[in-house]
Design an enzyme around this catalytic site. Structure first.
Site, PDB file in Angstrom:
ATOM      1  N   SER A  61     -18.735  -0.564  28.204  1.00  0.00           N
ATOM      2  CA  SER A  61     -17.776  -0.230  27.518  1.00  0.00           C
ATOM      3  C   SER A  61     -16.561   0.609  28.614  1.00  0.00           C
ATOM      4  O   SER A  61     -15.286   0.860  27.965  1.00  0.00           O
ATOM      5  CB  SER A  61     -17.316   0.899  26.153  1.00  0.00           C
ATOM      6  N   LYS A 116     -13.374  -1.467  30.077  1.00  0.00           N
ATOM      7  CA  LYS A 116     -12.858  -1.612  29.016  1.00  0.00           C
ATOM      8  C   LYS A 116     -11.286  -1.094  30.130  1.00  0.00           C
ATOM      9  O   LYS A 116     -10.192  -1.466  29.066  1.00  0.00           O
ATOM     10  CB  LYS A 116     -13.311  -0.800  27.930  1.00  0.00           C
ATOM     11  N   TYR A 154     -15.650 -11.242  28.424  1.00  0.00           N
ATOM     12  CA  TYR A 154     -16.246  -9.721  28.224  1.00  0.00           C
ATOM     13  C   TYR A 154     -17.785  -8.754  28.600  1.00  0.00           C
ATOM     14  O   TYR A 154     -18.252  -7.687  28.319  1.00  0.00           O
ATOM     15  CB  TYR A 154     -16.610 -10.226  26.633  1.00  0.00           C
ATOM     16  N   VAL A 202     -22.161   2.352  26.474  1.00  0.00           N
ATOM     17  CA  VAL A 202     -24.222   2.709  25.536  1.00  0.00           C
ATOM     18  C   VAL A 202     -24.499   2.759  26.555  1.00  0.00           C
ATOM     19  O   VAL A 202     -25.839   2.773  26.663  1.00  0.00           O
ATOM     20  CB  VAL A 202     -23.745   1.747  24.139  1.00  0.00           C
TER      21      VAL A 202
END
Ligand code: GLN
Length: 304
Positions: A64, A67, A189, A258
């Site tokens: 993440s 992002k 993604y 994560v």
């Protein structure tokens, strides 16, 4: 003058003695094999000097953390119209929760929960001629390092098991907030999340946010205002339902993944990244958070 190397060495000695290391994220099967005792820190000062301790040169899955980089690329291309399709409020919910998205009619709370990042991925799939290649080029350019790459096994692993992200993307589609095919957007993604970087590379990539939009090569990649706004979202939303705890304990804008990485920064001063793969119950690196709390406490540096 702070002796940063001494501070990092002290933190390292304290952290490696911790026996409660948290849990590896096994919901992405390819991430399950990481050694829990790995631990590294890299500190990059905006003024140029850099310091490391432990496994700062080992690659890990940034997940993440990517992002923030995808938001930066989308914002630099789309500008403020981007905010028509998502909000900038902390969610107070886990990163993969779907109920708020339904309640709020397909407008994700922020770009760092999964549904928000999937909307950003959708924008990049529309905007970029070769989405995966162009995004990788953007990250390589920011970092000044062409060795950075996706881990296709990790991306495939999520494609096989990422049912929650398929649910989020389908929900977005049902609310008319996803323009491309669900499979194409998630392929992008999952690849962005599979990027592998070292702590040292991560601090270089995030230098642009600490240096008012200018990357390490002093090229302008974001406006000062865009860098400032992204830092604000990192502070309020970078740790999902633990954003308050991170601001309370550490006091810096930052982002977790994560894979066990965290990157945080003090505008105009430094970028710091840590990697400790064991996670706490909120999905953030357990020892990584502790290490950063020690860093801002020992150096007496935070945004507050
Ligand atoms: N790829 C992961 C997911 O979508 C990223 C989650 C995270 O790092 N918090 O579930």
């Amino acid at each position: 003058m702070i002796d940063y190397q001494d501070v990092l060495n002290t933190i390292y000695q304290e952290i490696i003695q911790e026996t409660e290391k948290g849990d590896i994220a096994t919901y992405i099967p390819e991430l399950a094999n990481v050694d829990k005792s790995t631990f590294g820190i890299h500190l990059q000062l905006v003024s140029g000097q850099a310091f490391s301790v432990g496994d700062a040169e080992k690659k890990f899955s940034i997940q993440s953390i990517s992002k923030v980089l995808s938001l930066a690329l989308a914002l630099s291309r789309v500008g403020i119209d981007l905010w028509d399709r998502l909000d900038v409020e902390p969610s107070g919910n886990p990163f993969n929760h779907l109920s708020l998205l339904e309640l709020e009619k397909g407008i994700p709370r922020n770009p760092f929960i999964n549904s928000g990042a999937i909307v950003i991925a959708d924008m990049l799939v529309s905007l970029l001629e070769h989405p995966k290649e162009d995004f990788l080029d953007f990250v390589r350019d920011l970092t000044g390092d062409d060795t950075i790459d996706y881990n296709n096994k990790v991306a495939d692993s999520e494609m096989q098991t990422g049912f929650n992200n398929f649910a989020a993307a389908n929900l977005l589609k049902s609310f008319d907030n996803l323009n491309n095919d669900v499979a194409d957007v998630l392929d992008f993604y999952f690849h962005q999340c599979s990027l592998e970087m070292t702590c040292a590379q991560l601090t270089k990539a995030f230098y642009v946010f600490a240096n008012q939009g200018h990357c390490l090569k002093e090229k302008t990649r974001l406006t000062k205002s865009q860098a400032k706004r992204i830092n604000a979202i990192m502070l309020t939303c970078g740790f999902y339902d633990e954003a308050g705890e991170f601001a309370f304990e550490v006091g810096l804008p930052g982002k977790s993944g994560v894979g066990g990485g965290i990157v945080a920064l003090l505008p105009n001063e430094f970028v710091i990244s840590v990697w400790a793969p064991g996670l706490n119950e909120k999905g953030n690196s357990k020892l990584g958070m502790q290490a950063l709390e020690k860093f801002t406490t020992k150096t007496n540096q935070s945004i507050f």
